[in-house]
Write a protein that holds these residues in place. Structure first.
Motif, PDB file in Angstrom:
ATOM      1  N   SER A 139       0.836  -1.206   0.000  1.00 34.10           N
ATOM      2  CA  SER A 139       0.000   0.000   0.000  1.00 34.10           C
ATOM      3  C   SER A 139       0.869   1.253   0.000  1.00 34.10           C
ATOM      4  O   SER A 139       1.892   1.316   0.693  1.00 34.10           O
ATOM      5  CB  SER A 139      -0.902  -0.016   1.242  1.00 34.10           C
ATOM      6  OG  SER A 139      -1.630   1.195   1.339  1.00 34.10           O
ATOM      7  N   GLY A 140       0.464   2.272  -0.815  1.00 34.67           N
ATOM      8  CA  GLY A 140       1.189   3.541  -0.865  1.00 34.67           C
ATOM      9  C   GLY A 140       2.279   3.589  -1.910  1.00 34.67           C
ATOM     10  O   GLY A 140       2.867   4.646  -2.155  1.00 34.67           O
ATOM     11  N   GLU A 141       2.564   2.454  -2.566  1.00 37.49           N
ATOM     12  CA  GLU A 141       3.619   2.427  -3.583  1.00 37.49           C
ATOM     13  C   GLU A 141       3.032   2.648  -4.984  1.00 37.49           C
ATOM     14  O   GLU A 141       1.900   2.260  -5.267  1.00 37.49           O
ATOM     15  CB  GLU A 141       4.360   1.087  -3.534  1.00 37.49           C
ATOM     16  CG  GLU A 141       5.159   0.894  -2.249  1.00 37.49           C
ATOM     17  CD  GLU A 141       5.849  -0.454  -2.182  1.00 37.49           C
ATOM     18  OE1 GLU A 141       6.896  -0.531  -1.524  1.00 37.49           O
ATOM     19  OE2 GLU A 141       5.323  -1.431  -2.767  1.00 37.49           O
ATOM     20  N   THR A 142       3.837   3.278  -5.849  1.00 33.61           N
ATOM     21  CA  THR A 142       3.473   3.429  -7.255  1.00 33.61           C
ATOM     22  C   THR A 142       4.223   2.369  -8.044  1.00 33.61           C
ATOM     23  O   THR A 142       5.460   2.285  -7.975  1.00 33.61           O
ATOM     24  CB  THR A 142       3.826   4.823  -7.771  1.00 33.61           C
ATOM     25  OG1 THR A 142       3.054   5.795  -7.038  1.00 33.61           O
ATOM     26  CG2 THR A 142       3.499   4.962  -9.246  1.00 33.61           C
ATOM     27  N   ILE A 143       3.504   1.570  -8.788  1.00 34.11           N
ATOM     28  CA  ILE A 143       4.116   0.431  -9.467  1.00 34.11           C
ATOM     29  C   ILE A 143       3.761   0.431 -10.949  1.00 34.11           C
ATOM     30  O   ILE A 143       2.831   1.110 -11.393  1.00 34.11           O
ATOM     31  CB  ILE A 143       3.661  -0.912  -8.844  1.00 34.11           C
ATOM     32  CG1 ILE A 143       2.129  -1.066  -8.998  1.00 34.11           C
ATOM     33  CG2 ILE A 143       4.084  -1.010  -7.386  1.00 34.11           C
ATOM     34  CD1 ILE A 143       1.596  -2.440  -8.586  1.00 34.11           C
ATOM     35  N   PHE A 144       4.524  -0.349 -11.720  1.00 33.63           N
ATOM     36  CA  PHE A 144       4.176  -0.701 -13.090  1.00 33.63           C
ATOM     37  C   PHE A 144       3.834  -2.183 -13.073  1.00 33.63           C
ATOM     38  O   PHE A 144       4.485  -2.966 -12.355  1.00 33.63           O
ATOM     39  CB  PHE A 144       5.340  -0.432 -14.043  1.00 33.63           C
ATOM     40  CG  PHE A 144       5.628   1.018 -14.241  1.00 33.63           C
ATOM     41  CD1 PHE A 144       5.014   1.727 -15.272  1.00 33.63           C
ATOM     42  CD2 PHE A 144       6.503   1.696 -13.414  1.00 33.63           C
ATOM     43  CE1 PHE A 144       5.268   3.074 -15.466  1.00 33.63           C
ATOM     44  CE2 PHE A 144       6.766   3.047 -13.592  1.00 33.63           C
ATOM     45  CZ  PHE A 144       6.140   3.730 -14.620  1.00 33.63           C
ATOM     46  N   PHE A 145       2.837  -2.584 -13.852  1.00 35.23           N
ATOM     47  CA  PHE A 145       2.472  -3.999 -13.829  1.00 35.23           C
ATOM     48  C   PHE A 145       1.856  -4.427 -15.159  1.00 35.23           C
ATOM     49  O   PHE A 145       1.389  -3.594 -15.955  1.00 35.23           O
ATOM     50  CB  PHE A 145       1.510  -4.308 -12.676  1.00 35.23           C
ATOM     51  CG  PHE A 145       0.211  -3.552 -12.721  1.00 35.23           C
ATOM     52  CD1 PHE A 145      -0.929  -4.113 -13.299  1.00 35.23           C
ATOM     53  CD2 PHE A 145       0.108  -2.286 -12.165  1.00 35.23           C
ATOM     54  CE1 PHE A 145      -2.135  -3.421 -13.338  1.00 35.23           C
ATOM     55  CE2 PHE A 145      -1.097  -1.585 -12.189  1.00 35.23           C
ATOM     56  CZ  PHE A 145      -2.221  -2.152 -12.774  1.00 35.23           C
ATOM     57  N   ILE A 146       1.891  -5.737 -15.384  1.00 33.76           N
ATOM     58  CA  ILE A 146       1.327  -6.335 -16.603  1.00 33.76           C
ATOM     59  C   ILE A 146       0.298  -7.370 -16.185  1.00 33.76           C
ATOM     60  O   ILE A 146       0.500  -8.111 -15.207  1.00 33.76           O
ATOM     61  CB  ILE A 146       2.444  -6.971 -17.454  1.00 33.76           C
ATOM     62  CG1 ILE A 146       3.383  -5.868 -18.000  1.00 33.76           C
ATOM     63  CG2 ILE A 146       1.860  -7.766 -18.626  1.00 33.76           C
ATOM     64  CD1 ILE A 146       4.613  -6.395 -18.718  1.00 33.76           C
ATOM     65  N   LEU A 147      -0.815  -7.428 -16.930  1.00 33.21           N
ATOM     66  CA  LEU A 147      -1.884  -8.391 -16.703  1.00 33.21           C
ATOM     67  C   LEU A 147      -1.947  -9.371 -17.868  1.00 33.21           C
ATOM     68  O   LEU A 147      -1.568  -9.023 -18.995  1.00 33.21           O
ATOM     69  CB  LEU A 147      -3.227  -7.668 -16.574  1.00 33.21           C
ATOM     70  CG  LEU A 147      -3.322  -6.590 -15.486  1.00 33.21           C
ATOM     71  CD1 LEU A 147      -4.587  -5.757 -15.673  1.00 33.21           C
ATOM     72  CD2 LEU A 147      -3.284  -7.224 -14.103  1.00 33.21           C
ATOM     73  N   ASP A 148      -2.439 -10.575 -17.599  1.00 39.40           N
ATOM     74  CA  ASP A 148      -2.519 -11.546 -18.700  1.00 39.40           C
ATOM     75  C   ASP A 148      -3.531 -11.123 -19.751  1.00 39.40           C
ATOM     76  O   ASP A 148      -3.405 -11.463 -20.922  1.00 39.40           O
ATOM     77  CB  ASP A 148      -2.827 -12.945 -18.165  1.00 39.40           C
ATOM     78  CG  ASP A 148      -4.211 -13.037 -17.540  1.00 39.40           C
ATOM     79  OD1 ASP A 148      -4.755 -11.982 -17.146  1.00 39.40           O
ATOM     80  OD2 ASP A 148      -4.751 -14.163 -17.424  1.00 39.40           O
ATOM     81  N   LYS A 149      -4.565 -10.370 -19.324  1.00 43.14           N
ATOM     82  CA  LYS A 149      -5.471  -9.710 -20.283  1.00 43.14           C
ATOM     83  C   LYS A 149      -5.965  -8.415 -19.638  1.00 43.14           C
ATOM     84  O   LYS A 149      -6.121  -8.334 -18.422  1.00 43.14           O
ATOM     85  CB  LYS A 149      -6.611 -10.625 -20.700  1.00 43.14           C
ATOM     86  CG  LYS A 149      -7.514 -11.155 -19.616  1.00 43.14           C
ATOM     87  CD  LYS A 149      -8.632 -11.965 -20.263  1.00 43.14           C
ATOM     88  CE  LYS A 149      -9.551 -12.619 -19.231  1.00 43.14           C
ATOM     89  NZ  LYS A 149      -8.897 -13.790 -18.580  1.00 43.14           N
TER      90      LYS A 149
END
Length: 876
Positions: A485-495
């Protein structure tokens, strides 16, 4: 060696590297797409930066292209040398993390020496290498078999344009023979030196280091190959001619200039310069206009204007004194049509633009010569020298070659301060060089994103929600297994249903939530391997890779974006109908609140044109056109008449947005199902962004309604203020107010005129003699610049043989005007009077020798300023 046409060499190069498994990258437009850092595409690698620095992974790691390019940092050399050009073609082969030095050298040598290809005698080829590149030396010496004396070590063989990929390079030179050598001790008679005997034909860059922000160098995770071979230079070697200008790329243009001028090429060296300048510059201008640039006073447009004016000035040495460059467009189009059909397609429009610009410059020439004559007169009173800054102004602003200025001034017995002129020229070169160094830098390769090859499917065309799985999390530039919580992230989803920013359409925003977490998605881009890369703020909870999640796009914003994107397609088609087929998209922004559309067009749109475009778009909205989306081959799409954005790269299968019969375009964006969903379209503004590019901003749907509602409210307020009983009276009462104001202003001007006459009495009594010149200098009372000019006209009618200088104050500002009878302008000029007078009251101004105006911001200094100008006239 084979004797080949330039078009044959180009095709042979592409065919050779296709055999070696290279993907053909089409030549990109000269006007960069989605790259504001470059003024022009200036090399083969310029369009491939995204591959070299790892932002995007190409379909194939091996690429070949023939790329049209423009470089204008050495304009003044074009025409005076054998191989300087502003427009040229680079033949390049590239490897993105695939093959490296061995294969690059093998391929280059095979293409140049094999009987199947160029068939150059290997004994005529030499190479240069960087002194520390022992691997390149070993490959040339041991693998290719070159003897020690044909491998020259040069310290400058290192390619580096700032932050990003860099590395040593090796160059291949062709020996044209002893007849091209001289005994001049200043000539560096060796491959890599300044001489005419050894011509560089190929440059292979081994991109193996990252140039970091701190100027340190570290090995690249993925090494690249960037090679280039100039088509014009190779054609001159193959066709065995002395310079590039005698090749089949230029000779047809030169022959046409011979017909127009009655002069002959290769007879008089001084005339040859003009032939070369014209032949080079018309290619640049024609191609640049075909790719969307237009003459203007800034940016790319300024470069075109300068090139055209330079060519016209040189044409005068061939006794061509009327517009003619536009007649050469057809020849350029014919020569280049096999690989660049775009010029042929737009031939008429290009010629029209050039003819208009030529006619305008012929008028400007008179002004430039007039300014030069003023400079000459001033120089004769000041040490017989033209200031370097003045000579540079003529060169830079009016397109006068310095040689022309020198010739004219020399005939007058004057000199030019060439040291100062060169200082100004060098400053201009430094600015251009600095811009190139800053703009061409690539980004440092991102190894983390490049190594993520997880599959990710975009499902956002059909749904705004999905059940997905978190496959990859990137935090602080590193791949991690969880985020808090509170972090800024980059992420990828399978769709994912989230649209990634592309084609001018902004990315979606929304929410990704799981059993115990929630992420607010703020940005979506495409990762190097094509996945949708989401950026988000973790509102609460802990996220792990492989966590299931529910994904929801902000539906309200997506619906508004769809309306604006579909409206953009209708707008594009409407502009082509109203303004002409030369209109090309030059950029767009599609978001929820508005749309912005940039397009190439030579002039501001009239109110009637804007209204007609708006009307056509709304008509198609109300026609309830069913919007169909098709996926098909690029060939099938083009056969349907689908409009492709010029310069965009498309795969084998393309997405077609079909709103026929009005619009059909290739597009990957999101769209409405029926044009009626757009509701309403309203143009908010039409403006210029420079260099022949116009911009329309518009709103649709609810935003269009709110926009009109706002103006309706303003109209109601105006109606109340005018005390109009009904809407029709608003215009009537407004016209009456304007009429009353005009009548009152006329009365005021008459009263001020009477006051001035009473104060001054008979103005003939105010005339004084200064240096045998009758002069009237006075401060008068007027309310505006128009009244000042009117008073000057009145005074001139009574004092036709008098130098008149008037000043006025109004709202803490100063108005200045000076008039000099034409029979006195050889002694004193109105423009010079104002240029000297205006600074005394904190302002500036200027004008013609017989009439000039100016202004200032210090009315308290008027009396002092008028005394100053009296002394100034005495000093002349």
């Amino acid at each position: 060696m084979k004797r080949l046409k330039a078009s044959e060499i180009r095709q042979m190069y592409i065919d050779f590297f296709k055999e070696k498994g290279h993907m053909v990258e089409p030549s990109a437009p000269l006007v960069p797409i989605d790259d504001n850092s470059l003024l022009w595409i200036n090399s083969g690698v310029a369009t491939l930066k995204k591959y070299f620095d790892g932002r995007e992974i190409p379909q194939k790691p091996r690429i070949v292209n023939a790329q049209k390019s423009i470089r204008t940092n050495d304009i003044e050399n074009v025409g005076f040398t054998a191989r300087h050009h502003t427009f040229f073609e680079m033949l390049g082969n590239f490897s993105i993390g695939d093959y490296f030095k061995r294969e690059a050298i093998e391929y280059a040598w095979e293409f140049l020496t094999s009987e199947k290809w160029m068939a150059i005698d290997p004994a005529k080829l030499y190479v240069t290498i960087h002194p520390e590149d022992t691997e390149a030396y070993r490959l040339w010496h041991d693998m290719i078999g070159l003897t020690e004396d044909r491998i020259i070590r040069i310290e400058g063989n290192f390619w580096d344009i700032g932050e990003g990929p860099s590395g040593p390079n090796t160059e291949i030179f062709y020996d044209r023979g002893e007849s091209y050598g001289t005994k001049d001790p200043k000539e560096e008679m060796y491959p890599g030196g300044e001489n005419e005997r050894y011509l560089e034909v190929w440059n292979l860059v081994f991109s193996e280091f990252n140039h970091n922000k701190d100027h340190s160098y570290t090995p690249l995770p993925n090494k690249n190959i960037d090679t280039g071979m100039g088509l014009e230079r190779m054609a001159s070697i193959s066709q065995d001619v002395k310079t590039n200008y005698e090749t089949d790329l230029f000779i047809p243009i030169i022959e046409e200039v011979e017909k127009v001028s009655g002069q002959k090429y290769l007879v008089d060296d001084s005339l040859d310069v003009a032939f070369k300048v014209i032949a080079d510059h018309i290619r640049t201008i024609a191609f640049a206009i075909s790719d969307g640039a237009l003459p203007a006073n800034e940016g790319r447009g300024y470069v075109l204007r300068r090139l055209l004016r330079r060519a016209v000035r040189f044409s005068q040495s061939l006794n061509i004194n009327e517009p003619f460059m536009y007649k050469l467009v057809e020849i350029v189009a014919t020569i280049m049509e096999p690989y660049y059909p775009n010029v042929k397609e737009k031939q008429d429009f290009i010629a029209k633009v050039i003819q208009s610009e030529e006619e305008r410059f012929h008028e400007t020439l008179e002004e430039g010569l007039s300014i030069l004559n003023d400079m000459i007169a001033e120089a004769k009173m000041n040490q017989n020298t033209i200031a370097g800054s003045d000579a540079f102004k003529l060169y830079d602003t009016y397109g006068f070659p310095i040689e022309l200025t020198e010739e004219i001034t020399e005939n007058e017995g004057l000199k030019i301060d060439m040291e100062s002129f060169e200082t100004h020229m060098q400053a201009q070169r430094d600015r251009a060089r600095q811009a190139r160094q800053n703009s061409q830098s690539m980004q440092v390769q991102n190894e983390v994103l490049k190594n993520i090859t997880t599959k990710s499917e975009f499902v956002g065309y059909d749904t705004l929600q999905s059940q997905s799985q978190m496959t990859d999390i990137i935090l602080n530039g590193k791949r991690v297994q969880q985020a808090e919580s509170g972090e800024t992230i980059f992420f990828i989803l399978d769709k994912t249903p989230f649209y990634a920013v592309s084609g001018g359409q902004v990315a979606d925003n929304g929410i990704v939530e799981g059993e115990s977490f929630e992420i607010e998605v703020t940005e979506v881009t495409k990762a190097p391997n094509g996945q949708h890369l989401h950026k988000g703020y973790v509102k609460f909870g802990t996220i792990h890779t492989n966590d299931p999640c529910h994904v929801k796009v902000n539906a309200t914003e997506r619906e508004a974006i769809k309306k604006n994107h579909s409206a953009t397609h209708l707008l594009h088609a409407a502009l082509k109908e109203v303004l002409g087929n030369h209109v090309n998209q030059a950029g767009s922004l599609v978001e929820s609140k508005r749309l912005r559309f940039d397009f190439s067009h030579i002039a501001p749109m009239t109110k009637e044109e804007v209204a007609l475009v708006e009307q056509k778009v709304n008509q198609e909205i109300w026609n309830n056109i069913h919007v169909q989306i098709h996926e098909m081959s690029i060939e099938d799409a083009k056969s349907l008449g689908a409009m492709a954005l010029f310069g965009e790269k498309y795969g084998d299968v393309v997405r077609v947005v079909d709103m026929r019969p009005f619009s059909i375009e290739l597009c990957g964006g999101t769209h409405v199902s029926n044009t009626s969903e757009i509701g309403l379209f309203k143009i908010v503004s039409e403006s210029g962004t420079g260099a022949g590019i116009r911009r329309i901003e518009a709103v649709t749907g609810q935003e269009a309604f709110l926009y009109l509602e706002h103006y309706l409210e303003l109209f109601k307020n105006v109606k109340v203020q005018l005390k109009a009983k009904d809407d029709s009276q608003v215009i009537e009462k407004t016209i009456q107010l304007q009429s009353n104001e005009k009548a009152l202003q006329q009365q005021l001007d008459e009263k001020n005129k009477e006051i001035n006459q009473l104060k001054m009495g008979d103005i003939k009594d105010q005339v004084i003699m200064i240096n045998d010149l009758p002069v009237l200098i006075s401060e008068i009372e007027v309310d505006n610049p128009k009244a000042l000019r009117s008073t000057m006209d009145d005074f001139k009618s009574k004092l036709q043989d008098t130098v008149i200088i008037l000043a006025s104050r109004h709202n803490e500002k100063v108005g200045l005007i000076a008039s000099v009878p034409k029979n006195y302008t050889d002694k004193i000029k109105a423009g010079d009077i104002i240029k000297n007078l205006a600074p005394q009251v904190g302002g500036k101004g200027g004008g013609r020798p017989d009439l000039a105006q100016g202004g200032g911001t210090q009315p308290e200094k008027i009396t002092e300023a008028l005394q100053f100008i009296k002394n100034y006239i005495k000093s002349i």
